[in-house]
Write an enzyme that holds these catalytic residues in place. Structure first.
Site, mmCIF file in Angstrom:
data_model
loop_
_atom_site.group_PDB
_atom_site.id
_atom_site.type_symbol
_atom_site.label_atom_id
_atom_site.label_comp_id
_atom_site.label_asym_id
_atom_site.label_seq_id
_atom_site.Cartn_x
_atom_site.Cartn_y
_atom_site.Cartn_z
ATOM 1 N N TYR A 759 83.821 42.934 50.283
ATOM 2 C CA TYR A 759 82.565 42.665 49.573
ATOM 3 C C TYR A 759 82.580 41.249 49.004
ATOM 4 O O TYR A 759 81.600 40.494 49.134
ATOM 5 C CB TYR A 759 82.350 43.677 48.448
ATOM 6 C CG TYR A 759 81.113 43.380 47.630
ATOM 7 C CD1 TYR A 759 79.850 43.569 48.172
ATOM 8 C CD2 TYR A 759 81.217 42.874 46.329
ATOM 9 C CE1 TYR A 759 78.706 43.274 47.435
ATOM 10 C CE2 TYR A 759 80.087 42.581 45.588
ATOM 11 C CZ TYR A 759 78.838 42.784 46.141
ATOM 12 O OH TYR A 759 77.707 42.486 45.425
ATOM 13 N N GLU A 796 71.052 50.962 42.275
ATOM 14 C CA GLU A 796 71.843 51.986 42.963
ATOM 15 C C GLU A 796 73.151 51.418 43.495
ATOM 16 O O GLU A 796 73.798 52.014 44.349
ATOM 17 C CB GLU A 796 71.016 52.579 44.113
ATOM 18 C CG GLU A 796 69.748 53.282 43.641
ATOM 19 C CD GLU A 796 68.906 53.793 44.795
ATOM 20 O OE1 GLU A 796 69.247 53.486 45.966
ATOM 21 O OE2 GLU A 796 67.921 54.489 44.542
#
Length: 861
Positions: A759, A796
């Site tokens: 990431y 989210e």
């Protein structure tokens, strides 16, 4: 060529561009047939004083080239007007006026015709000759024909080569040439138009004569190479040398002399030439019209108006510029007086200019001069019955501003619906006339339903349907429609309406006091004929029947029942009357509210600008779409979840009264991205701001335990998705020399943290791409920047990272106050709304309690 279907070869020369017979309707022809036309550009021909012909290059690539033709046609028009005044008694008025109108139209359309021509793929006649007309054959889809022509021309050339040259060539070739069968060239289109000898030239009178400098083919390849090098050097010199007519001396300073004697321009001369060219460009109608949209959409309306006004001083009869000026004065300045003046001047030049007539009609409507408005609109309809909205506007005025014109209004609405079946209000207005004027209730119901199909949230259609069904006696349908009307428009909910549609019971009538029997004979007040007859019959029976105790009881009961029934009917009648009376009051209230909202909408900073937000179904993307919509931007939202997209689109439209367009696709799929952008409606393709927000984190594992599917999903979304969108949208920005791209990065793009390996790598890539995009696009006036937030709540992000584990995701934000999605959206909005000369390239955001990705004060919020 109007009815021609198929490829068109358009031979364009300087003579063509100066011929009224050729240029009339040229712009319309190019617009309608642009994809079917291959322009072939060749030199024109003129004659000197001795009537000797000489070639004239045909050029329209540079603005200065285009200006010469614009000036030519404007001079032609002015000259013809002068001739008409001077030769008024000597000319055929009708014929001369027709020609004058044609030249006037050409003078106004020349710049647009040349712009279309310049932007259409074209080829020069020299290029065709050099390639054996390859471009033509490819254009008409006949490659076999081109192959035949090449072979035929080669065969004819070889027939003229001396035998010794052929023999020498064959001796040098180690492999013998295969004998080719003779080629039948009779079926090749246009062969009969080619000269028998390719080395022959065509004189001005069209006769073929042999070339006086005919040469034999030379086999010395070194000589050919030297010749090509010399040609290239000559081209380079021609590119940098000043034209021969530069004087030997210059007031700005001595010229520079090359060692071979060539004259170069000094730096001061070049600067002066550049300034002169910029000045000419600034006053060129073509330049101004091409940049008009960019100026207005970029908030430079005042500049656009000033440029138009300056250019009109040089080109007072340029109708397109004058119309655009009037339009801007109305839309952005509310200067109706000056707009009317511009339109009046325009209509003196062209009394049938439909755009000017329609805009004049709109101004008359605003000023409530409805007689004049109808006159303008009727003029437009007479000239072009398919002009957008003209029948609709006529219908509205005739239906609401004049008496006894309802039949005419219905005819106009029928034409408006035929022209534009998706016009919900045209259906609604037509339904109202069917209902109230013609009493055609069934037909009206159909039109009301069509209105609701096109505009499900129409504020009045359900209410009108409710009244219509009630009139028909269908109380169940009436009540259902009324309930829907209340849900959409609470203002229709009144006690009278609730009573009329059966949602509340009528009040109990006052007890009837005992009176002498004679009072029964009083005339009833009910307007219902059936009830009146029923009451009269009972009255007569009461008078003729003896008043026995039993009869008295029965009579009293009948009287009470009748009075109760009569009272209910009166209440119901009054309720329905109140319904109809309230309609006009409610419509006026809604109209006033809508007008106020529209006025506020026009004043919002985003008016006229379009922003695209990817990943807009939740979190930062959703908050960003909301803040731009609130400020009047037209918003394109994208995402994978169509149900959420639809709900957000409707919510933004209803709450902020702005245009919203949703695109349902996955940024990881390059074809889906390209299709979505390519299929955008034309008025949505000019995206002013692209916000690359779509991104995600998946998993929180050390590198040796990471899941490959997680890695691929992050790389495909965070890097490839950003690249796909940027590649699809940025060319439009480059073409317009305007735009802004904002990437949503992360503090993970600035530092790394344990288990964040892939990431962090993807967000480092976003950081690097932002910097690289800035370097690549800054010269095109495109602004590039990024926002890099740390932990953000109300998204989210954590839930997705942990594959839907909400409890684990919530723990990420325990014990401290992180950023919110609105915080990030406000930063993005700030970046996007800076003046055009300001580019904010990088914004790093953290909550006060978060110092880095891993250093967080979790002592409580």
């Amino acid at each position: 060529m109007e009815n021609h279907s198929g490829p068109i070869l358009l031979l364009v020369t300087d003579n063509f561009l100066r011929s009224a017979q050729c240029m009339v309707n040229g712009r319309e022809f190019m617009q309608d047939n642009r994809d079917a036309v291959l322009p072939i550009v060749a030199d024109g021909v003129r004659q000197d004083e001795s009537r000797n012909a000489y070639a004239v290059p045909t050029q329209f690539e540079r603005i200065s080239d285009i200006i010469q033709y614009i000036n030519y046609w404007q001079d032609q028009y002015l000259d013809l007007r002068r001739q008409k005044r001077e030769l008024e008694d000597e000319i055929d008025e009708e014929t001369f006026s027709d020609h004058l109108r044609s030249v006037r139209a050409i003078s106004g359309e020349t710049s647009e015709f040349l712009r279309l021509l310049r932007n259409t793929e074209h080829v020069t006649y020299e290029e065709l000759e050099e390639t054996d007309y390859e471009m033509i054959f490819r254009f008409i889809g006949d490659i076999n024909g081109w192959e035949k022509l090449k072979k035929a021309r080669a065969s004819r050339v070889m027939d003229r080569v001396p035998a010794e040259a052929v023999e020498a060539a064959s001796n040098r070739n180690s492999e013998p040439m295969d004998d080719e069968p003779p080629v039948d060239i009779q079926d090749i289109p246009g062969m009969d138009m080619l000269p028998d000898d390719p080395e022959e030239e065509i004189e001005d009178d069209g006769d073929l004569v042999p070339d006086e400098t005919e040469e034999e083919i030379v086999s010395d390849t070194s000589y050919q190479i030297e010749e090509e090098v010399e040609e290239i050097e000559e081209e380079i010199e021609e590119h940098i040398l000043v034209e021969d007519d530069i004087p030997a001396e210059s007031s700005s300073g001595p010229e520079e002399i090359h060692q071979n004697g060539a004259v170069y321009a000094t730096e001061e001369e070049e600067e002066e030439e550049d300034e002169e060219e910029e000045l000419v460009s600034a006053l060129d109608p073509n330049y101004i019209l091409e940049n008009l949209h960019d100026w207005v959409s970029g908030g430079q309306t005042e500049k656009a108006i000033a440029e138009l006004q300056n250019a009109l001083q040089q080109h007072p009869e340029h109708l397109a510029m004058r119309y655009q000026l009037a339009h801007l004065l109305v839309q952005h300045e509310d200067d109706f007086s000056e707009a009317r003046s511009q339109l009046a001047t325009l209509l003196k030049y062209d009394s049938k200019h439909t755009g000017a007539l329609f805009l004049s009609g709109e101004l008359s409507e605003i000023e409530e001069d409805f007689d004049e408005a109808v006159g303008f609109y009727q003029d437009v309809a007479a000239i072009d019955s398919k002009f957008p909205e003209v029948h609709y506007r006529l219908g509205l005025i005739l239906a609401h501003q004049f008496e006894d014109t309802q039949d005419h209004a219905m005819m106009e609405f029928r034409q408006a619906i035929a022209q534009h079946p998706e016009n919900a209000d045209a259906h609604y207005q037509y339904a109202m006339l069917l209902n109230e004027h013609q009493k055609a209730l069934d037909a009206a119901a159909i039109e009301f339903m069509e209105t609701l199909r096109l505009q499900p949230n129409h504020p009045f259609a359900y209410y009108d349907l409710a009244i219509l069904y009630h009139t028909q006696g269908n109380l169940e349908k009436a009540q259902e429609a009324y309930l829907k009307a209340k849900a959409l428009n609470p203002e229709v909910e009144t006690p009278e309406n609730d009573l009329a549609f059966g949602l509340t019971a009528p009040a109990e009538p006052e007890p009837v006091a005992e009176e002498p029997v004679e009072r029964i004979a009083v005339e009833p007040k009910s307007q219902n004929g059936v009830v009146e007859e029923h009451i009269k019959e009972n009255q007569e029976a009461a008078i003729t029947t003896p008043a026995s105790p039993e009869n008295t009881v029965e009579m009293e009961t009948t009287e009470a029942t009748m009075e109760k029934s009569n009272s209910e009917l009166i209440i119901e009648r009054d309720a329905l009357a109140a319904l109809k009376e309230n309609i006009f009051r409610l419509e006026e209230m809604i109209k006033a509210r809508d007008e106020e909202q529209e006025k506020l909408k026009q004043q919002r900073p985003g008016n006229g600008k379009t922003v695209m937000v990817t990943g807009a179904t939740s979190g930062i993307g959703k908050a960003t779409a909301e803040i731009f919509a609130r400020n009047g931007f037209r918003v394109i939202i994208t995402g994978r979840r169509s149900d959420r997209l639809d709900a957000i689109e409707k919510g933004l439209q209803d709450e902020f009264h702005t245009d919203v367009h949703s695109l349902n696709f996955d940024v990881r799929q390059v074809e889906a991205v390209e299709n979505a952008i390519n299929q955008l409606p034309e008025d949505w393709k000019n995206i002013d701001i692209l916000i690359n927000n779509a991104g995600k984190a998946k998993g929180l594992d050390p590198i040796h335990q990471g899941r490959l599917e997680h890695w691929e999903e992050m790389i495909d979304t965070n890097i490839k998705g950003l690249l796909y969108l940027t590649r699809a949208v940025s060319p439009y920005m480059v073409a317009r020399q305007q735009g802004q791209i904002i990437n949503v990065c992360s503090t993970a793009g600035k530092e790394v943290y344990p288990n964040g390996n892939v990431y962090c790598a993807t967000k480092h890539a976003v950081d690097a791409l932002t910097k690289a995009m800035r370097l690549d696009l800054h010269s095109y006036n495109i602004r590039i920047g990024q926002v890099a937030p740390a932990h953000v709540e109300e998204t989210e992000f954590a839930e997705v990272r942990f594959d839907g584990d909400k409890e684990r995701g919530a723990k990420v934000y325990e014990g401290f106050q992180p950023l919110t999605s609105v915080d990030v959206a406000e930063a993005i909005y700030f970046m996007a709304t800076r003046p055009t000369h300001v580019n904010i390239q990088d914004v790093v955001m953290l909550g006060t309690q978060q110092a880095s990705s891993t250093v967080i004060d979790r002592s409580g919020r």
